[in-house]
Design an enzyme around this catalytic site. Sequence first.
Site, short mmCIF file in Angstrom:
data_model
loop_
_atom_site.label_atom_id
_atom_site.label_comp_id
_atom_site.label_asym_id
_atom_site.label_seq_id
_atom_site.Cartn_x
_atom_site.Cartn_y
_atom_site.Cartn_z
N ARG A 1 1.04 -1.11 -0.40
CA ARG A 1 -0.22 -0.05 0.30
C ARG A 1 1.34 0.87 0.19
O ARG A 1 2.11 1.68 0.97
CB ARG A 1 -0.59 0.09 0.97
CG ARG A 1 -1.40 1.45 1.41
CD ARG A 1 -3.16 1.19 2.37
NE ARG A 1 -4.17 0.52 1.86
CZ ARG A 1 -5.29 0.47 2.30
NH1 ARG A 1 -5.90 2.01 2.58
NH2 ARG A 1 -6.71 0.60 1.59
N GLN B 1 -10.01 -3.86 -3.77
CA GLN B 1 -11.25 -3.23 -3.47
C GLN B 1 -12.85 -3.99 -4.04
O GLN B 1 -13.36 -4.41 -4.14
CB GLN B 1 -11.42 -2.01 -2.87
CG GLN B 1 -12.70 -1.24 -2.69
CD GLN B 1 -13.02 -1.87 -1.24
OE1 GLN B 1 -12.54 -1.51 -0.35
NE2 GLN B 1 -14.09 -2.42 -1.10
N HIS C 1 -6.90 0.88 -6.78
CA HIS C 1 -7.58 0.02 -5.50
C HIS C 1 -8.15 -1.37 -6.30
O HIS C 1 -9.08 -1.31 -5.28
CB HIS C 1 -8.75 0.71 -4.79
CG HIS C 1 -8.32 0.33 -3.17
ND1 HIS C 1 -7.32 -1.17 -2.77
CD2 HIS C 1 -8.39 0.46 -1.80
CE1 HIS C 1 -7.68 -1.38 -1.69
NE2 HIS C 1 -8.46 -0.86 -1.03
N ARG D 1 -13.96 -8.85 1.55
CA ARG D 1 -11.62 -8.41 1.68
C ARG D 1 -10.83 -9.08 1.92
O ARG D 1 -10.01 -10.00 1.34
CB ARG D 1 -11.35 -6.97 1.57
CG ARG D 1 -12.60 -6.15 1.64
CD ARG D 1 -12.05 -5.30 0.59
NE ARG D 1 -10.69 -4.93 0.22
CZ ARG D 1 -9.76 -3.90 0.55
NH1 ARG D 1 -10.60 -2.62 1.50
NH2 ARG D 1 -8.79 -4.60 0.43
N ASP E 1 -17.73 7.05 -1.91
CA ASP E 1 -16.64 6.67 -1.05
C ASP E 1 -15.96 8.26 -0.28
O ASP E 1 -16.55 9.43 -0.74
CB ASP E 1 -15.07 6.38 -2.06
CG ASP E 1 -13.81 6.37 -0.90
OD1 ASP E 1 -13.33 5.91 0.05
OD2 ASP E 1 -12.56 6.03 -2.03
N CYS F 1 -16.86 1.29 0.39
CA CYS F 1 -14.68 1.13 0.58
C CYS F 1 -14.35 0.87 1.74
O CYS F 1 -14.16 0.18 2.26
CB CYS F 1 -14.34 1.56 0.08
SG CYS F 1 -13.79 2.98 -0.39
N1 CP Z 1 -11.16 0.03 2.05
C1 CP Z 1 -10.50 0.52 2.49
O1 CP Z 1 -9.33 -0.33 1.50
O2 CP Z 1 -10.34 -0.03 3.72
P1 CP Z 1 -8.73 0.59 4.71
O3 CP Z 1 -8.20 2.08 3.99
O4 CP Z 1 -9.15 0.50 6.05
O5 CP Z 1 -7.61 -0.50 4.39
#
Ligand code: CP
Length: 310
Positions: free
Chosen positions: A104, A134, A131, A294, A226, A266
């Site tokens: 990430r 997601q 992402h 997820r 989002d 998300c």
């Molecule tokens: N939706 C998502 O990626 O959540 P986090 O940022 O908590 O990992």
Amino acid sequence: MPKHDLRRIGDLTLEDVRAVFDLAATLKAELKRRALRPLLAGRSVAMLFEKPSLRTRATFDLGAAQLGAHPISFTGAEVGLGRRESIPDVARNLERWVDLVVMRTFAQSNVDQLAAHCSKPVINALSDYEHPCQALADFFTLNEHFGSLDSLRVAYVGDGNNVTHSLLLLGALLGVEMRVATPDGYAPAAAVVEQARRTHPRGAAGVWTGHDPLECVRGCDAVYTDVWASMGQEHEAAERARAFAGYQVNSALLARAKPGAKVMHCLPAHRGEEISDDAMDSPHSIVFDQAENRLHVQKAVMAYLFERSR
Ligand code: CP
């Protein structure tokens, strides 16, 4: 066999997505029966997180453990990516110890660079541009709720961000009609919209973008949103709150979608900003199903990429 990364949705074919969804459904059913299958027994997964996370971190960590792998986590501060050590050299170290790398980060180029120099599969766990995990979990969730993705129409209302990009690209690949409404200046990248239109079986007719949330959600089976200021944009929060006024997903907006349209997010959500409490907590909200999935989808992604890269 060349290794198979998930840097972006464009790394996947429709066949890959179907295989991941099938495996995710199997792994989900097996977990419910407490029948864990150690598809990654004796393997290890490095998780490098330069941004905060609840869902992604928890589900990759748990998912790796449930598959029999050993997860090992690093924060950006610990690794000092590109500062303490170059990204290629970080990749050359990690590949000597682990079987998969989850990252990430901020710039998409960081994921691309890590993947280019790592002989093991690299999974994008969120960059500023995409992402993909997601979006995979989101369409898997929609498929569970509707029994099929055929003929679905999905609206996204809000910021044209990394989540929007992956949703557009995966929705197009799956033939789902995608509709995106953003304020002027916050549209998804033109290159992503063009790619989605090229990919969609119905071409440009399958991907609508505009600025009117009411027009966007009309006839939609699901309405997604989002946060208005993503990670790294917090300093723009006040300016964005002004720009996004009128883009909240709430009961008034949902009344313009199909009756019973699913509510998606998300997470994390900023209740009272991009989504109202009544929308988030409505019986049609599937936001926590998305979060649960997820786990199952990322387990499938790890096992699939590992198997495809051997
Ligand atoms: N939706 C998502 O990626 O959540 P986090 O940022 O908590 O990992």
